[in-house]
Write an enzyme that holds these catalytic residues in place. Structure first.
Site, PDB file in Angstrom:
ATOM      1  N   PHE A 140       0.858  -1.185   0.000  1.00 55.21           N
ATOM      2  CA  PHE A 140       0.000   0.000   0.000  1.00 55.21           C
ATOM      3  C   PHE A 140       0.892   1.233   0.000  1.00 55.21           C
ATOM      4  CE2 PHE A 140      -2.492   3.427   1.793  1.00 55.21           C
ATOM      5  CZ  PHE A 140      -3.701   3.298   1.153  1.00 55.21           C
ATOM      6  N   ASP A 225       9.257   2.814   1.411  1.00 58.14           N
ATOM      7  CA  ASP A 225       8.071   3.506   1.903  1.00 58.14           C
ATOM      8  C   ASP A 225       8.010   3.292   3.415  1.00 58.14           C
ATOM      9  OD1 ASP A 225       5.524   4.157   2.809  1.00 58.14           O
ATOM     10  OD2 ASP A 225       4.495   3.405   1.035  1.00 58.14           O
ATOM     11  N   LYS A 254       2.867  10.349   8.349  1.00 59.34           N
ATOM     12  CA  LYS A 254       2.164   9.872   9.538  1.00 59.34           C
ATOM     13  C   LYS A 254       2.740  10.442  10.835  1.00 59.34           C
ATOM     14  CE  LYS A 254      -0.080   5.676   7.749  1.00 59.34           C
ATOM     15  NZ  LYS A 254      -1.471   6.117   7.920  1.00 59.34           N
TER      16      LYS A 254
END
Length: 403
Positions: A140, A225, A254
């Site tokens: 993702f 990532d 995040k």
């Protein structure tokens, strides 16, 4: 809607585009790892805003930085620079492999920048066909059309064809598949050190070494990532530091802002300098308000006692979960690193992770899923042990109801 009227959950269905299905309660305030809804019901927060609220809710470090900067300067636009963005860039560069930083507002934007840079690098090579991106099944990387195409979960991309071309997905942790796929036309390999949304699945160390070796052999860039694994989540500042592999490009978001939206792409001079003025940009990237908060949050997390505390909490969670699983044998394993934890359902309970999360909500615990078969915890990195105990007791009550 009159601003003086009390909103309720039905208003969501009336007013919001239906791409989310939130819980039936509305949360109104939080402090640390506890949060309250409109009816003053208390919840323990093991979700952390999906690994975002790294210091919990309203932590003084983030709050003071926000209030101080709010009195000075909020936004400029990228025709000008500012002090907080330069200070944050210096911090990130001093504590990672990188030489340069690009700032944006989210993890998807950070990955978009990384993938665009990889394509630019390929276009400047001697090979006119060097544009293929290798990604992995169940990965993702965001919700933009480019990043959702790079992600290896067709359920998120199938309705938006035609998708950007030149992206290939191969099995995660499969050394032979990686060796076969990465070739002279590969411009980039993008990988999560731990697949978060895909089920909290750590990459094998040898697998990452093979990716590094193959990229070096064909002149492809290796992108990590670290949107979910970065800024202390795994007990290291970044998860690559737990491995013997250093990427060429790293994306982070995040936890970086502790709840304030910010993302960044980090890379070396060798690759950063292949972007030119005007090649890429974003209105809010490097916003002084976001960068001031991120500066404070990053500095606080990047302390030995905070990072070691993440590992202590990991061990405590795993021990307590194992004890609960003795009583209610619902999970076949607990995986992940630091405070990115996945509780994997036994085969007879497959597909019911969301039901458990909903029952936990009824008991006053916020948790997440990572696919249909994994309950995921991504709490504050400084969650008090008393709150871990309280949350796990509520989790135990939910499992009792589930079983």
């Amino acid at each position: 809607m009159n601003a003086n009227l009390k909103v309720n959950r039905e208003n969501f269905n009336e007013l919001i585009v239906p791409v989310y299905a939130p819980a039936e309660f509305i949360l109104t305030r939080g402090e640390g790892s506890r949060i309250w809804d409109q009816n003053e019901k208390e919840y323990i927060d093991f979700a952390g805003g999906i690994a975002v609220n790294a210091l919990g809710h309203c932590h003084p470090v983030a709050l003071n930085a926000l209030m101080e900067q709010a009195k000075k300067l909020w936004h400029l636009g990228n025709g000008y620079t500012n002090e907080p963005v330069l200070a944050l860039a210096e911090q990130l560069i001093n504590h990672t492999f990188a030489d340069k930083a690009f700032f944006c507002s989210s993890g998807a934007e950070a990955n978009e920048a990384a993938l665009k840079l990889a394509r630019k690098i390929g276009s400047l090579s001697d090979n006119p066909n060097k544009n293929e991106i290798i990604s992995f099944e169940s990965s993702f990387h965001g919700r933009t059309l480019f990043t959702v195409s790079a992600g290896g979960q067709p359920k998120y991309s199938k309705d938006f064809a035609p998708l950007p071309a030149g992206i290939r997905h191969i099995p995660f942790n499969d050394l032979e598949a990686a060796k076969a796929a990465i070739n002279a036309n590969t411009c980039a390999v993008i990988v999560e050190p731990i697949q978060g949304e895909g089920g909290v699945i750590p990459a094998d160390p040898e697998f990452l070494k093979v990716l590094r070796q193959c990229c070096d052999e064909v002149g492809a860039v290796l992108i990590f990532d670290e949107v979910q694994t970065g800024v202390g989540r795994t007990g290291a500042l970044y998860a690559y530091m737990n491995t013997d592999v250093t990427p060429d490009i790293l994306t982070t978001a995040k936890a970086l802002g502790g709840g304030y939206p910010i993302g960044a792409m980090l890379t070396t001079n060798r690759y950063a300098n292949q972007f030119s003025v005007g090649d890429h940009g974003t209105t809010y990237g490097g916003n002084p308000l976001a960068c001031a908060v991120a500066n404070a949050v990053f500095s606080f997390i990047n302390q030995p006692e905070v990072l070691s505390g993440v590992e202590e909490r990991h061990q405590y969670f795993v021990q307590r979960l194992a004890e609960i699983n003795q009583k209610y044998p619902i999970f076949k394993e607990f995986r992940g690193e630091g405070l990115l934890l996945g509780c994997v359902l036994k085969d007879e309970f497959k597909g019911q992770a969301k039901k458990i999360v909903n029952l936990a909500g009824d008991e006053g615990l916020l948790a997440l899923v990572a696919g249909a078969d994994v309950v995921r915890f991504t709490p504050s990195l400084v969650i008090p042990f008393a709150d871990i105990d309280a949350g796990l007791l509520r989790f135990e009550h939910a499992l009792a109801k589930f079983q």
